[in-house]
Design an enzyme around this catalytic site. Sequence first.
Site, short mmCIF file in Angstrom:
data_model
loop_
_atom_site.label_atom_id
_atom_site.label_comp_id
_atom_site.label_asym_id
_atom_site.label_seq_id
_atom_site.Cartn_x
_atom_site.Cartn_y
_atom_site.Cartn_z
N GLY A 17 30.39 27.61 64.17
CA GLY A 17 29.27 26.47 64.37
C GLY A 17 29.84 25.08 64.23
N VAL A 64 32.34 28.63 48.40
CA VAL A 64 32.15 27.49 47.65
C VAL A 64 31.20 27.85 46.61
CG1 VAL A 64 32.28 26.08 49.68
CG2 VAL A 64 30.16 26.89 49.35
N ASN A 90 30.21 20.92 54.96
CA ASN A 90 29.55 21.48 55.98
C ASN A 90 28.84 22.99 55.58
OD1 ASN A 90 28.71 22.36 58.84
ND2 ASN A 90 30.29 23.50 58.29
N SER A 143 20.47 17.74 57.14
CA SER A 143 19.46 18.70 58.03
C SER A 143 18.25 17.64 58.27
CB SER A 143 18.89 19.68 57.73
OG SER A 143 18.03 20.59 58.40
N TYR A 156 14.86 26.36 51.88
CA TYR A 156 16.01 25.89 52.52
C TYR A 156 15.81 24.51 52.47
CZ TYR A 156 18.89 24.66 56.63
OH TYR A 156 19.89 23.75 57.17
N LYS A 160 17.95 21.02 51.28
CA LYS A 160 18.30 20.17 52.04
C LYS A 160 17.88 18.72 51.46
CE LYS A 160 21.35 22.19 54.91
NZ LYS A 160 22.89 21.64 54.83
N PRO A 186 21.19 16.74 61.35
CA PRO A 186 20.70 17.37 62.73
C PRO A 186 19.31 18.16 62.66
CG PRO A 186 22.80 18.32 62.08
CD PRO A 186 22.35 17.72 60.88
N PHE A 193 23.80 29.97 62.75
CA PHE A 193 22.50 29.63 61.84
C PHE A 193 21.48 30.65 61.59
CE2 PHE A 193 18.76 27.17 60.62
CZ PHE A 193 19.22 26.68 59.25
#
Length: 255
Positions: A17, A64, A90, A143, A156, A160, A186, A193
Amino acid sequence: MTSLKGKIVFITGATSGIGLACARQFAQQGARLLIAARREERLQELSTELSSTGTDALWLMLDVRNQSAVQTAVDGLPEEWQEIEVLVNNAGLSRGLDTIQEGKLEDWEEMIDTNVKGLLYISRAVLPGMVSRGNGQVINIGSVAGREVYPKGNVYCATKHAVAALTTGMRLDLLGTGVRVTTIDPGLVETEFSVVRFHGDQERAAAVYRGLIPLSADDVADAVIYCATRPPHVAVAEMLLFPTAQASATQVTRR
Ligand code: NDP
Ligand code: 8X3
């Protein structure tokens, strides 16, 4: 426009992506690439692809969410790879689209651990070097979900929103250090995703983008490159990027 030639760019989530598109576009700009993600085979393939076009690339198989592995990987970079100039935070994911009363705890843990704690671990490991050199840029992939909450987006969206708060916190704390902080937010981007969100359900994932032209990963990478090539005195603080068919997290038009 500032050249990226020879600059070290660290991209997390480079196997798919937006991260993959960023890796390819930074390579076209002549940057040296540190690419990180969990899927080793994809990292190897990307590294081979980049090397074949003359790009200096080093891959790190890294989750991560693993703080000690992140710190060890960054501390253990070969000397010629230590001066990271651009960090693209990212790596991230959504899991599930459930009401708060029905949400799955393991989905919540995975999103919080990856999108919030993972971003923090990477940033904490990389930022001291940038500060000591008086130079650097962090580009967080946020996002529209960091600006609005949509039904069943609960956790989610919370992760963000946390990224948005951390972006602001970084910018405040790094003021005067020469380190720039950017968030690119975005709307709908067709990547893996939604397949990840729906635990591999390709049909359900495809329906998310049906009847409209979503952003591509390259559209977002274009924005990342724009931010990374501004002159040193210019800091793009934030960018909200929609497909033309989208006006908010919930308002889209489909043919
Ligand atoms: P993809 O699923 O295509 O890519 C996600 C990337 O993140 C993969 O390379 C994956 O690699 C990596 N990743 C996931 N978990 C971890 C982990 N624990 N450690 C290291 N790497 C990890 O999705 P996108 O490209 O769309 O997502 C990239 C970012 O963009 C995310 O932060 C997402 O929230 C954000 N975003 C996406 C939008 C969209 O509509 N697609 C819109 C707005 C924001 P691997 O599995 O190999 O570890
Ligand atoms: C990804 C975009 O609208 O699916 O962050 O949350 S959305």
